[in-house]
Scaffold this motif. Structure first.
Motif, short mmCIF file in Angstrom:
data_model
loop_
_atom_site.label_atom_id
_atom_site.label_comp_id
_atom_site.label_asym_id
_atom_site.label_seq_id
_atom_site.Cartn_x
_atom_site.Cartn_y
_atom_site.Cartn_z
N PRO A 392 0.78 -1.25 0.00
CA PRO A 392 0.00 0.00 0.00
C PRO A 392 0.81 1.30 0.00
O PRO A 392 0.45 2.22 -0.74
CB PRO A 392 -0.89 -0.15 1.23
N PRO A 393 1.91 1.46 0.76
CA PRO A 393 2.62 2.75 0.70
C PRO A 393 3.17 3.05 -0.70
O PRO A 393 3.09 4.18 -1.18
CB PRO A 393 3.79 2.58 1.69
N ALA A 394 3.72 2.02 -1.35
CA ALA A 394 4.25 2.23 -2.71
C ALA A 394 3.09 2.55 -3.66
O ALA A 394 3.20 3.40 -4.54
CB ALA A 394 5.01 0.98 -3.17
N TRP A 395 1.96 1.87 -3.45
CA TRP A 395 0.79 2.10 -4.30
C TRP A 395 0.31 3.55 -4.18
O TRP A 395 0.03 4.23 -5.15
CB TRP A 395 -0.34 1.15 -3.88
N LYS A 396 0.27 4.03 -2.92
CA LYS A 396 -0.22 5.38 -2.63
C LYS A 396 0.66 6.41 -3.34
O LYS A 396 0.18 7.35 -3.98
CB LYS A 396 -0.19 5.60 -1.11
N TRP A 397 1.95 6.22 -3.23
CA TRP A 397 2.88 7.16 -3.88
C TRP A 397 2.70 7.10 -5.40
O TRP A 397 2.64 8.15 -6.07
CB TRP A 397 4.32 6.81 -3.49
N TYR A 398 2.60 5.92 -5.92
CA TYR A 398 2.44 5.74 -7.38
C TYR A 398 1.15 6.44 -7.83
O TYR A 398 1.13 7.16 -8.82
CB TYR A 398 2.36 4.24 -7.66
N TYR A 399 0.09 6.25 -7.06
CA TYR A 399 -1.21 6.82 -7.41
C TYR A 399 -1.19 8.34 -7.31
O TYR A 399 -1.59 9.05 -8.25
CB TYR A 399 -2.30 6.24 -6.50
N GLU A 400 -0.67 8.86 -6.20
CA GLU A 400 -0.76 10.30 -5.95
C GLU A 400 0.32 11.08 -6.67
O GLU A 400 0.04 12.11 -7.29
CB GLU A 400 -0.69 10.58 -4.44
N GLU A 401 1.55 10.63 -6.59
CA GLU A 401 2.66 11.43 -7.13
C GLU A 401 2.91 11.18 -8.60
O GLU A 401 3.22 12.09 -9.35
CB GLU A 401 3.95 11.16 -6.33
N VAL A 402 2.82 9.92 -9.00
CA VAL A 402 3.07 9.63 -10.42
C VAL A 402 1.76 9.79 -11.20
O VAL A 402 1.71 10.43 -12.24
CB VAL A 402 3.68 8.23 -10.62
N GLY A 403 0.70 9.26 -10.64
CA GLY A 403 -0.59 9.31 -11.34
C GLY A 403 -1.37 10.59 -11.09
O GLY A 403 -2.46 10.77 -11.63
#
Ligand code: WT7
Length: 654
Positions: A392-403
């Protein structure tokens, strides 16, 4: 007991959904219903719509010899033509491949240019090396356009390619060459990593020592370092290609003629040659590209995998080209010169879909949390992950910062054997949950079954991830070993008394019927999104003269997902004088037998292994010890219970 906490749900971006190929869950359900009600009709419709047939098929699916099934019997086509020729009318000047070299060098290869390059390559293989339909060709290459040309040239001639990942050692390469009885090896002198040259050809030379099957070696000169040339065996691609004709007829192939082999790890020491055939594979590669990434005509799509793995096959080369997309191919390391490299490339090429592994996301997050902000990455529409569960932490960053909280993240679940995605969100339709592969794709009868009863498990109950009907891109065989094919995939679970395909993964449904993959149920571990058989690593370690016994297990690893943990019992009983030195020796042995990817993160030199009285190694105990977990099971029945405590103490003091 519930293993899944209720996860937040993210609805698809409305603007995006408007033009998506599958726009909402009603459309998804309608497709899935159509497939359920008329399975053959569904697939037959897509096979006619999506593929260009030289001769039409007369039967959609022949299951009479299950699990040896046949799709689209009677049909003839050529996969290289699917990927190139049929686009020439409307897309000849469109970029097929955008290549970025490690040192920032670039090439844009249009569909017309790709056509010429592949034809010349095919003519070279045919005229100079006598390669013909059915021959096996091993490709041991870096991430350069010639690797894709080589694959497509084989497909054009009907030769079966078997790509061996460039990180595998000479021993591992030789095993794969011999198992496939390849007559030609295509390689490069080497390539560049972090601007420095590295070598591949010397590994091929070592692999071919004493190997009788290979007649010719073709060497693409990429880094122009000195290599040795064996007269009569080794030839320079750069020389031979010069006088080749740019026209080469595509071989008409039966729908079920083999397209490629790709070796992958299983539960024994010997890797399996997973066989994929022509029509079914290319159909599903194209359909999943269209549905899951929703690539549009003017989009630029980038998958960071290596062509040595199935992701590189299906989602760098075959899928994107079959649908006529622009696919980015990258030679370099995504964290070099810094963790902003991928975002710099996204900005520069205006990339719309970005597909990578959780391991890469974790590294980019850890080493360059703020890097995405430094670039204009607003072109991104769909982000993908593959190969392992994402945390989940990596997912959150991917979603918010990259996506930028507007891109769908497609957590695509599949395997070498499935050819393409089987469980995945659809970016315009599926409400997503972090770290969840969600639902089977339309046409895929994916179900989590109880291995004992063959019934679908209930909410929050762990079961086996199965596919209950054959689908077009399903593995067609294990090269040279039909028994192993049946045993590996169709031996564990029966539904209504009929064997079904079992993936080897455990899975669980949540209250919405979403599927979360919980990991392998066998002795296979997942290191940085790559499958590694513990038996394979054990076999490599056992070859060391001083090793009496060994057991390898996985252990959670912050970056790699799982790390490799080995318990080694040495033959000489005078103890280990220098553990670090001994560990280096064992690891250098593994590098030689398999390659860097199988190097152990931890090795414990144990006085013995926990075994049952009948001699079976209790891996579950060893896994618990590696993870630092309390041991809950009864150990009193072990051959020597005291060994458990001794090992525990050793691991704790490490
Ligand atoms: C194994 C397949 C699929 C291409 C790359 C690896 C694991 C794959 C996911 C995912 C959780 C996943 C499974 C599977 N896996 N995708 N989205 N979530 N686990 O191919 O080497 O054939 O490995 O990777 O365990 O069985 P592969």
């Amino acid at each position: 007991m519930s293993e899944i906490q209720t996860k937040p749900v993210f609805k698809p971006n409305k603007e995006f959904a408007k033009t998506a190929r599958i726009k909402n869950m009603c459309e998804y359900q309608a497709l899935q219903d159509e497939a359920m009600e008329n399975y053959e009709g569904f697939w037959g419709r897509y096979a006619e719509e999506k593929l260009d047939w030289m001769e039409p098929f007369n039967e959609v699916l022949d299951e009479s010899n299950f699990p040896f099934v046949k799709w689209f019997n009677g049909g003839k086509l050529n996969v290289a033509s699917q990927c190139i020729d049929r686009h020439l009318e409307s897309r000849k000047n469109k970029a097929a491949i955008i290549f970025e070299g490690d040192r920032g060098d670039k090439q844009i290869i249009t569909y017309l240019e790709l056509y010429y390059q592949v034809n010349k390559f095919a003519n070279l293989l045919k005229e100079d090396f006598g390669v013909k339909k059915g021959d096996r060709v091993v490709i041991y290459m870096p991430m350069i356009p010639e690797a894709a040309f080589a694959m497509l040239a084989c497909a054009r001639l009907g030769a079966i390619h078997s790509i061996v990942f460039g990180g595998f050692s000479a021993e591992a390469l030789r095993d794969r060459i011999e198992d496939a009885e390849a007559k030609v090896v295509i390689t490069a002198d080497g390539a560049f990593r972090k601007t420095k040259p590295y070598m591949l050809k010397p590994v091929v030379d070592a692999a071919l020592e004493g190997c009788e099957v290979v007649e010719k070696v073709l060497v693409v000169e990429r880094n122009n370092e000195d290599v040795e040339w064996v007269a009569g065996r080794d030839y320079s691609y750069n020389e031979l290609i010069k006088d080749k004709s740019a026209v080469c007829e595509a071989e008409p192939m039966d729908a079920e003629d083999p397209l490629f082999l790709l070796y992958t790890s299983g539960s024994t020491g010997k890797p399996k040659g997973v066989q994929h055939n022509s029509a079914g594979y290319i159909l599903w590669a194209q359909m999943t590209m269209e549905w899951v990434f929703d690539v549009k005509e003017n989009d630029t799509y980038w998958c960071t995998a290596d062509i040595g793995w199935i992701t590189g096959h299906t989602y760098i080369v075959y899928g994107p080209l079959a649908m006529g997309a622009t696919t980015v191919m990258f030679e370099g390391v995504i964290t070099y010169p810094d963790a902003g490299r991928p975002w710099k490339m996204v900005e520069e090429y205006k990339i719309n879909q970005f597909y990578t592994a959780p391991t890469a996301i974790r590294v980019l997050h850890k080493t360059g949390e703020d890097e995405p902000k430094k670039y204009d990455i607003s072109s991104l529409k769909v982000l993908g992950t593959v190969g392992e569960p994402i945390d989940p932490p990596a997912w959150k960053w991917y979603y918010e910062e990259v996506g930028q909280s507007k891109c769908a993240i497609v957590d695509t679940y599949w395997q070498t054997e499935t050819g393409g995605h089987i469980v995945s969100p659809l970016p315009g339709a599926t409400p997503i949950k972090p770290a969840c592969a969600t639902l089977p794709l339309p046409g895929i009868m994916g179900e989590i079954l109880d291995p004992e009863t063959g019934k679908k498990v209930g909410v929050n109950e762990k079961g086996y991830m199965c596919v209950t009907r054959p689908w077009p891109s399903m593995i067609r065989g294990v090269w040279g070993d039909p028994e192993r094919f049946i045993k590996s995939y169709f031996g564990d679970v029966k539904k209504d008394d009929k064997a079904v395909y079992f993936t080897g993964d455990g899975a669980i449904y949540d209250e919405d019927g979403y599927i979360t993959i919980t990991g392998r149920t066998d002795d296979v571990i997942n290191v940085s999104g790559h499958r590694m058989g513990t038996a394979e690593v054990e076999a490599a370690i056992k070859k060391h003269w001083n090793v009496a016994e060994v057991a390898v297990v996985g252990k959670p690893h912050e970056i790699k997902g799982e790390g490799i943990f080995a318990y080694v019992v040495l033959k000489s009983d005078n103890g280990v004088a220098d553990e670090i030195e001994e560990m280096k020796i064992i690891n250098s042995h593994i590098k030689q037998e398999i390659g860097n990817i199988a190097v152990c993160d931890d090795i414990v030199f144990a006085p013995g292994l926990p075994k049952t009285r009948s001699g079976k190694i209790m891996r579950r105990i060893l896994r618990s010890i590696a993870k630092g977990e309390e041991i809950t099971q009864d150990i009193s029945t072990l051959e020597d219970p005291s060994v458990v405590e001794k090992i525990e103490t050793m691991v704790k003091s490490k």
